[in-house]
Design a protein around this motif. Structure first.
Motif, mmCIF file in Angstrom:
data_model
loop_
_atom_site.group_PDB
_atom_site.id
_atom_site.type_symbol
_atom_site.label_atom_id
_atom_site.label_comp_id
_atom_site.label_asym_id
_atom_site.label_seq_id
_atom_site.Cartn_x
_atom_site.Cartn_y
_atom_site.Cartn_z
ATOM 1 N N TRP A 68 -17.625 -39.731 6.467
ATOM 2 C CA TRP A 68 -16.645 -38.704 6.754
ATOM 3 C C TRP A 68 -15.745 -38.538 5.540
ATOM 4 N N GLY A 69 -15.053 -37.385 5.509
ATOM 5 C CA GLY A 69 -14.177 -37.060 4.391
ATOM 6 C C GLY A 69 -14.724 -35.888 3.604
ATOM 7 N N ASP A 70 -14.324 -35.790 2.350
ATOM 8 C CA ASP A 70 -14.723 -34.699 1.462
ATOM 9 C C ASP A 70 -16.243 -34.683 1.295
ATOM 10 N N ALA A 71 -16.877 -33.608 1.739
ATOM 11 C CA ALA A 71 -18.340 -33.510 1.705
ATOM 12 C C ALA A 71 -18.897 -33.647 0.293
ATOM 13 N N VAL A 72 -18.227 -33.072 -0.684
ATOM 14 C CA VAL A 72 -18.709 -33.121 -2.071
ATOM 15 C C VAL A 72 -18.669 -34.539 -2.627
ATOM 16 N N ARG A 73 -17.747 -35.344 -2.166
ATOM 17 C CA ARG A 73 -17.580 -36.709 -2.665
ATOM 18 C C ARG A 73 -18.214 -37.751 -1.742
ATOM 19 N N GLY A 74 -19.225 -37.333 -0.990
ATOM 20 C CA GLY A 74 -19.977 -38.285 -0.182
ATOM 21 C C GLY A 74 -19.679 -38.310 1.292
ATOM 22 N N GLY A 75 -18.761 -37.474 1.745
ATOM 23 C CA GLY A 75 -18.428 -37.443 3.160
ATOM 24 C C GLY A 75 -19.494 -36.798 4.027
ATOM 25 N N ASP A 76 -20.458 -36.145 3.400
ATOM 26 C CA ASP A 76 -21.568 -35.515 4.132
ATOM 27 C C ASP A 76 -22.878 -36.155 3.677
ATOM 28 N N SER A 77 -23.468 -36.954 4.542
ATOM 29 C CA SER A 77 -24.732 -37.619 4.226
ATOM 30 C C SER A 77 -25.901 -37.000 4.987
ATOM 31 N N SER A 78 -25.716 -35.800 5.510
ATOM 32 C CA SER A 78 -26.736 -35.187 6.366
ATOM 33 C C SER A 78 -28.079 -34.998 5.654
ATOM 34 N N GLN A 79 -28.082 -34.779 4.352
ATOM 35 C CA GLN A 79 -29.336 -34.578 3.622
ATOM 36 C C GLN A 79 -30.194 -35.838 3.561
#
Length: 113
Positions: A20-31
């Motif tokens: 969780w958190g800023d998607a660009v900085r690793g908060g989005d691991s969906s890929q």
């Protein structure tokens, strides 16, 4: 739990990972979520994460310039025993003693065999 500059990643009891958190900085691991199973260790750079799995493989996500993209060394990231991070790069120690690094070259992401 590990943190980048503005995101978090945590290993759950079942070996999966939540972010969780800023998607660009690793908060989005969906890929890479389907690959985040049997995770034993997580390390964070300033804007990316690397997860060491029980089979010795490494999964990365986050800012590609800061280690979130390990595609260039993916084939070498086998039988890894430990990972460590700098502000913008990662290094992995393999069972055979070889160190593989990726990420920003000026932050250590240019070492390898």
């Amino acid at each position: 739990i590990q943190s980048s500059l503005s995101a978090f990643a945590a290993i759950c009891r079942d070996g999966s990972v939540v972010t969780w958190g800023d998607a660009v900085r690793g908060g989005d691991s969906s890929q890479v979520q389907s690959d985040l199973r049997d995770v034993q260790q997580i390390q964070a750079s300033g804007a990316a994460f690397a997860a060491l799995k029980g089979d010795g493989k490494v999964v990365t996500w986050g800012d590609s310039a800061r280690g979130g993209d390990s595609n260039l060394v993916r084939g070498q990231l086998v039988k890894v025993h430990q990972i460590q991070a700098s502000t913008s790069a990662f290094a992995a120690l393999r069972a055979d003693g070889v160190i593989i690094a990726w990420g920003a070259p000026d932050c250590g992401g240019n070492a390898g065999p």
